[in-house]
Design a protein around this motif. Structure first.
Motif, short mmCIF file in Angstrom:
data_model
loop_
_atom_site.label_atom_id
_atom_site.label_comp_id
_atom_site.label_asym_id
_atom_site.label_seq_id
_atom_site.Cartn_x
_atom_site.Cartn_y
_atom_site.Cartn_z
N LEU A 45 0.84 -1.19 0.00
CA LEU A 45 0.00 0.00 0.00
C LEU A 45 0.87 1.25 0.00
CD1 LEU A 45 -2.60 -1.12 2.71
CD2 LEU A 45 -2.75 -1.39 0.23
N LYS A 46 0.34 2.37 -0.50
CA LYS A 46 1.10 3.62 -0.49
C LYS A 46 1.29 4.10 0.95
CE LYS A 46 -0.01 5.48 -5.05
NZ LYS A 46 -0.62 6.60 -5.80
N ASP A 47 2.37 4.84 1.17
CA ASP A 47 2.65 5.42 2.49
C ASP A 47 1.53 6.39 2.85
OD1 ASP A 47 3.54 6.75 4.69
OD2 ASP A 47 5.60 6.95 4.00
N GLN A 48 0.80 6.05 3.91
CA GLN A 48 -0.31 6.91 4.35
C GLN A 48 -0.03 7.35 5.79
OE1 GLN A 48 -2.82 7.89 2.52
NE2 GLN A 48 -2.73 6.55 0.74
N GLY A 49 0.88 8.28 5.95
CA GLY A 49 1.13 8.80 7.29
C GLY A 49 2.36 8.23 7.96
N GLU B 266 3.87 5.12 7.60
CA GLU B 266 4.03 3.68 7.77
C GLU B 266 3.90 2.98 6.42
OE1 GLU B 266 2.53 2.60 12.27
OE2 GLU B 266 1.05 2.54 10.66
#
Length: 477
Positions: A87-91, A93
């Motif tokens: 998954l894309k970096d969301q914050g 992590e």
């Protein structure tokens, strides 16, 4: 206005007009599918059978997030790690969708410092695989895991896991099945005495595992021609991997002049003998086969492995042939994949019934919906339809259904002010609702409700205060 219109037309021309429009297509993402109410009803039935069995064996239930930290999953699946969805970096992590339920379980144990647990977990997992929908390979599917973690005497939990597979497949009544068992140590020892180099273990494993789909001659040709194994070693392997049987085969191999001299093979065969003794006590050895060709997963698991397959029957109600293959699998593994703070010594005997929404659920749907099945598949649990025989009785129907709902009765009413009684009865026929509670002017005067059994068309007047009890009695039967 003319200037503005000219500007807009110029902009439209630059964008390419209608020709450049993206055509919106309604479809499910590759490797996924929708499930209809009828298919969902069957899935719920299958899951209910499975969870009842797990609970009968004393398992607790847990849940974990659908995504994990990427580093938790990295390196845990060997070559299959490339199938993990990142998954894309969301914050801050880096996250990945879970590939299975076992590594999240290991993380859960390590975080909470749990050393003994018997748990089950039914949830979706995700694999960036090349889907093969007709063969039950999806990118999103359910795993149904049963795991025993802890320090135990040999083969007792393994035998229970095999008993659980036997119970579930028997309860689902999908036809004949067979549970194959093998052991990593036996395979290690067999390869060693046959002259397979350690560096070729994984690749020879993958060839041996094809014996359920290919004849030995083709497997041998692959090992020698493509993988560089000596013909002599391949021939020696062929003497073993075509063997199948029960306790008598285990005892024969314990006397084998080559295998009996190998420490790992002797240890594995000793445990296999013990396993069959426990399975005999459970009364299920007739469905168990010690199969030396079973090699799936043995390159990264450390003990017993088993796999359940459905056996195709010629006179099956399914109209066209279905390649079912493996529908359940399990394995023993020592350790927690090197996770930090993990218990020093943990035995895993996970049971992964991993393909219910694809293979098992699909086959169940076809069996129950086949021409030979007279069973009506219900998509709701409605016990009674509240109907009326005359017009202008909507308020009375709503009053009665409110009473039933408040008493915990599963009830429905048609959303029409003046429905025809015939249409209401037909709705019950179509949906499988077993009872109809009919209110009419005479029934209201007499303080009764006419209760109709849809299947037999029997009708009986029931005092209104006794209606809930009568519905419960009839639907419990």
């Amino acid at each position: 206005i003319a200037k503005d219109m000219a500007k807009l037309l110029e902009m439209k021309a630059q964008l390419g007009g209608d020709e450049g429009k993206h055509k919106f297509v309604l479809k499910t993402p590759k490797g996924t599918r929708d499930y209809s109410p009828k298919q969902m009803a069957i899935r719920e039935r299958v899951f209910s059978t499975i969870t009842s069995c797990f609970r009968r064996h004393g398992a607790e239930v847990i849940d974990t997030p659908v995504f994990e930290l990427k580093e938790t999953l990295t390196g845990k699946y060997g070559e299959d790690s490339k199938l993990i969805y990142d998954l894309k970096d969301q914050g801050g992590e880096l996250l990945s969708l879970r590939y299975d339920l076992t590594v999240p379980f290991a993380r859960y144990l390590a975080m909470n410092k749990i050393t003994n647990i018997k748990r089950y977990h039914i949830a979706k997992v995700y694999r960036r695989d090349n889907p093969a929908m007709t063969r039950g390979r999806y990118r999103e599917f359910y795993q149904c895991d049963f795991d025993i973690a802890g320090q135990f005497d040999p083969m007792i939990p393994d035998a229970e896991c095999l008993k659980i597979v036997h119970e579930i497949l028997s309860d689902l009544q999908l036809g004949d099945f067979l549970i194959k068992v093998n052991d990593r140590r036996i395979l290690d020892g067999m390869f060693a005495v046959c002259g397979v180099p350690d560096s070729k273990f994984r690749t020879i494993c993958s060839s041996v595992d094809k014996l359920d789909k290919m004849p030995w001659e083709e497997v041998r040709s692959e090992m020698v021609g493509e993988k560089g194994l000596s013909p002599e070693a391949a021939d020696r392997i062929g003497e073993y991997v075509q063997l199948q049987g029960g306790l008598e085969l285990v005892e024969r191999l314990l006397q084998d002049p080559r295998l009996s001299q190998n420490k790992l093979a002797k240890e594995g065969l000793g445990d296999m003998k013990l396993l069959f003794e426990y399975l005999a006590l459970f009364g299920i050895t007739g469905k168990i086969s010690f199969d030396l060709s079973l090699a799936r997963g043995l390159d990264y698991y450390t003990g017993v492995i088993f796999e359940a397959v459905l056996l195709q029957q010629e006179n099956h109600p399914v109209e066209e042939p279905v390649r079912v293959g493996s529908v359940a699998g399990g394995r023993r593994r020592w350790g927690l994949w090197g996770l930090p703070d993990s218990p020093e010594f943990v035995l895993f005997t996970p049971l992964g019934l991993i393909l219910f929404t694809t293979k098992l659920m699909g086959l169940t749907y076809r069996v129950l919906d086949g021409s030979a099945s007279e069973e009506k598949i219900r998509t709701t649990e409605t016990q009674v339809l509240v109907a009326s025989a005359q017009k202008k009785l909507l308020e009375e129907r709503l009053k009665l259904i409110a009473e039933l709902w408040d008493a915990g009765i599963k009830a429905e009413v048609l959303y029409k002010k003046k429905p025809k009684l015939l249409n209401q009865l037909q709705y019950c026929e179509d949906t499988g609702i077993p009872l109809v509670a009919i209110v009419g002017e005479q029934e209201l005067k007499d303080g009764v409700v006419k209760l109709r059994v849809v299947a037999t068309r029997e009708e009986v007047n029931v005092p209104r205060e006794s209606l809930v009890e009568e519905i419960r009695k009839r639907t419990s039967q």
